[in-house]
Design a protein around this motif. Structure first.
Motif, mmCIF file in Angstrom:
data_model
loop_
_atom_site.group_PDB
_atom_site.id
_atom_site.type_symbol
_atom_site.label_atom_id
_atom_site.label_comp_id
_atom_site.label_asym_id
_atom_site.label_seq_id
_atom_site.Cartn_x
_atom_site.Cartn_y
_atom_site.Cartn_z
ATOM 1 N N TYR A 1 -50.360 14.126 -37.613
ATOM 2 C CA TYR A 1 -49.794 13.130 -38.530
ATOM 3 C C TYR A 1 -50.334 11.750 -38.189
ATOM 4 C CZ TYR A 1 -46.519 16.856 -39.651
ATOM 5 O OH TYR A 1 -45.961 18.059 -40.030
ATOM 6 N N ASP A 2 -50.389 10.916 -39.212
ATOM 7 C CA ASP A 2 -50.749 9.511 -39.001
ATOM 8 C C ASP A 2 -49.521 8.703 -38.600
ATOM 9 O OD1 ASP A 2 -53.534 9.816 -39.979
ATOM 10 O OD2 ASP A 2 -52.519 10.260 -41.877
ATOM 11 N N VAL A 3 -48.352 9.146 -39.078
ATOM 12 C CA VAL A 3 -47.102 8.427 -38.827
ATOM 13 C C VAL A 3 -45.983 9.430 -38.583
ATOM 14 C CG1 VAL A 3 -45.362 6.888 -39.806
ATOM 15 C CG2 VAL A 3 -47.770 6.457 -40.265
ATOM 16 N N VAL A 4 -45.156 9.176 -37.575
ATOM 17 C CA VAL A 4 -43.936 9.939 -37.336
ATOM 18 C C VAL A 4 -42.767 8.965 -37.283
ATOM 19 C CG1 VAL A 4 -42.668 11.422 -35.736
ATOM 20 C CG2 VAL A 4 -45.128 11.784 -36.086
ATOM 21 N N ARG B 1 -49.199 15.107 -31.458
ATOM 22 C CA ARG B 1 -49.263 15.389 -32.902
ATOM 23 C C ARG B 1 -49.858 14.220 -33.694
ATOM 24 N NH1 ARG B 1 -49.318 19.842 -32.049
ATOM 25 N NH2 ARG B 1 -47.579 21.299 -31.815
ATOM 26 N N LEU B 2 -49.937 13.047 -33.082
ATOM 27 C CA LEU B 2 -50.480 11.878 -33.769
ATOM 28 C C LEU B 2 -51.995 11.846 -33.681
ATOM 29 C CD1 LEU B 2 -47.980 9.125 -32.551
ATOM 30 C CD2 LEU B 2 -48.191 10.007 -34.889
ATOM 31 N N GLY B 3 -52.628 11.497 -34.792
ATOM 32 C CA GLY B 3 -54.060 11.282 -34.756
ATOM 33 C C GLY B 3 -54.366 9.967 -34.067
ATOM 34 N N SER C 1 -49.321 3.541 -24.798
ATOM 35 C CA SER C 1 -49.827 2.298 -24.203
ATOM 36 C C SER C 1 -49.432 1.065 -24.999
ATOM 37 C CB SER C 1 -51.351 2.364 -24.076
ATOM 38 O OG SER C 1 -51.941 2.577 -25.349
ATOM 39 N N ASP C 2 -49.028 1.248 -26.256
ATOM 40 C CA ASP C 2 -48.697 0.122 -27.132
ATOM 41 C C ASP C 2 -47.302 0.359 -27.701
ATOM 42 O OD1 ASP C 2 -48.521 -1.908 -28.973
ATOM 43 O OD2 ASP C 2 -50.311 -1.346 -30.111
ATOM 44 N N VAL C 3 -46.291 -0.347 -27.190
ATOM 45 C CA VAL C 3 -44.892 -0.144 -27.579
ATOM 46 C C VAL C 3 -44.245 -1.489 -27.887
ATOM 47 C CG1 VAL C 3 -42.643 0.794 -26.904
ATOM 48 C CG2 VAL C 3 -44.749 1.894 -26.110
ATOM 49 N N GLU C 4 -43.435 -1.513 -28.950
ATOM 50 C CA GLU C 4 -42.765 -2.751 -29.352
ATOM 51 C C GLU C 4 -41.305 -2.470 -29.699
ATOM 52 O OE1 GLU C 4 -43.131 -6.240 -32.828
ATOM 53 O OE2 GLU C 4 -44.499 -4.522 -32.802
ATOM 54 N N TYR D 1 -38.023 0.970 -32.534
ATOM 55 C CA TYR D 1 -38.966 1.103 -31.419
ATOM 56 C C TYR D 1 -40.256 1.706 -31.949
ATOM 57 C CZ TYR D 1 -35.057 -0.137 -28.538
ATOM 58 O OH TYR D 1 -34.007 -0.834 -27.989
ATOM 59 N N ALA D 2 -41.306 0.904 -31.935
ATOM 60 C CA ALA D 2 -42.593 1.311 -32.505
ATOM 61 C C ALA D 2 -43.598 1.544 -31.384
ATOM 62 C CB ALA D 2 -43.117 0.216 -33.449
ATOM 63 N N ALA D 3 -44.298 2.679 -31.454
ATOM 64 C CA ALA D 3 -45.295 3.029 -30.447
ATOM 65 C C ALA D 3 -46.552 3.542 -31.145
ATOM 66 C CB ALA D 3 -44.745 4.101 -29.502
ATOM 67 N N ARG D 4 -47.706 3.146 -30.656
ATOM 68 C CA ARG D 4 -48.963 3.580 -31.258
ATOM 69 C C ARG D 4 -49.817 4.327 -30.256
ATOM 70 N NH1 ARG D 4 -52.565 -0.002 -32.638
ATOM 71 N NH2 ARG D 4 -53.433 1.242 -34.317
ATOM 72 N N ARG D 5 -50.493 5.347 -30.772
ATOM 73 C CA ARG D 5 -51.468 6.080 -29.959
ATOM 74 C C ARG D 5 -52.806 5.357 -30.070
ATOM 75 N NH1 ARG D 5 -53.157 12.547 -29.951
ATOM 76 N NH2 ARG D 5 -54.808 12.285 -28.411
ATOM 77 N N THR D 6 -53.146 4.581 -29.074
ATOM 78 C CA THR D 6 -54.363 3.788 -29.133
ATOM 79 C C THR D 6 -55.500 4.502 -28.445
ATOM 80 O OG1 THR D 6 -53.715 2.644 -27.106
ATOM 81 C CG2 THR D 6 -53.080 1.641 -29.186
#
Length: 225
Positions: A138-141, A172-174, A199-202, A220-225
């Protein structure tokens, strides 16, 4: 204020009640969802659901495939489907009766949402659904399954805020994919756990107005960088 029960169901997880709030002296009727006596959401205030979806969709350039954990009254799904970039949405909901209420019009806007060909509803526990998703990415969860890690509607949901499940979501994140989690209260332990996986959490404070009082929700937003 008058309260009128619209629908009720008892499952192995307890009681789910849909009721109307009818203000004294007139005014718009509000549909309210409660689980085991705990307020979950209503149709009067759904800015937080929009904020949840917006935070996730804005975090990635091309959110074509989206996973939404928790159907609720459908406002998060509605916001996701409103983005023309989205091509497919999997919605995982553990309570089959809630899906039925959406499909049969007990929740009035439900039929329109579930008729969208981009939406697929999966009746399952979100932890199991993500773990058993095979090669799906998924691009977004988005996770909005209860009131957050410190105000659980169901004790079994505790696992989705812990490291093993969050690592499964990460897998599961791209590349560049985003996870956003909603909480009714600030959750410092969740923030710490997310930082151990991503590594990137806000952490974001979201002000809301609930039944004539000011309150705050947290994203709580987190990105797979």
């Amino acid at each position: 204020m008058e309260y009128v029960e619209v629908a009720r169901c008892v499952s192995e997880r307890g009681e789910l009640v849909l009721r109307e709030r009818r203000p004294d002296g007139g005014g718009p009727t509000v549909l309210e969802l409660r689980a085991n006596g705990t307020f979950v959401m209503d149709t009067a205030e759904h800015a937080s659901e929009r904020a949840l979806a917006d935070a996730a969709l804005d975090a990635v350039a091309d959110p074509r495939r989206v996973l939404v954990g928790g159907l609720g009254l459908g406002f998060t799904l509605d916001r996701v489907l409103g983005d023309s970039r989205v091509e497919h949405v999997d919605v995982v909901e553990i309570e089959p009766v809630l899906v039925d209420w959406m499909r049969d019009g007990t929740i009035p806007h439900g039929r329109r949402l579930l008729a969208d060909s981009r939406a697929r509803v999966v009746v399952a526990d979100i932890a199991r659904a993500v773990t058993e998703a095979g090669d799906a990415t998924y691009d977004v969860v988005l996770l909005d399954v209860d009131n957050g890690p410190d105000q659980l509607v169901h004790d079994a949901n505790r696992a989705i805020y812990e490291e093993p499940f969050l690592r499964t979501v990460h897998a599961r994140l791209g590349p560049g994919g985003a996870l956003v989690v909603w909480s009714a209260a600030r959750a410092p332990r969740l923030l710490e756990t997310l930082r151990s996986v991503f590594s990137d959490v806000e952490e974001r404070d979201h002000a809301v107005r609930l039944q004539e009082r000011d309150d705050h929700y947290w994203l709580y937003a987190a990105r797979r960088t």
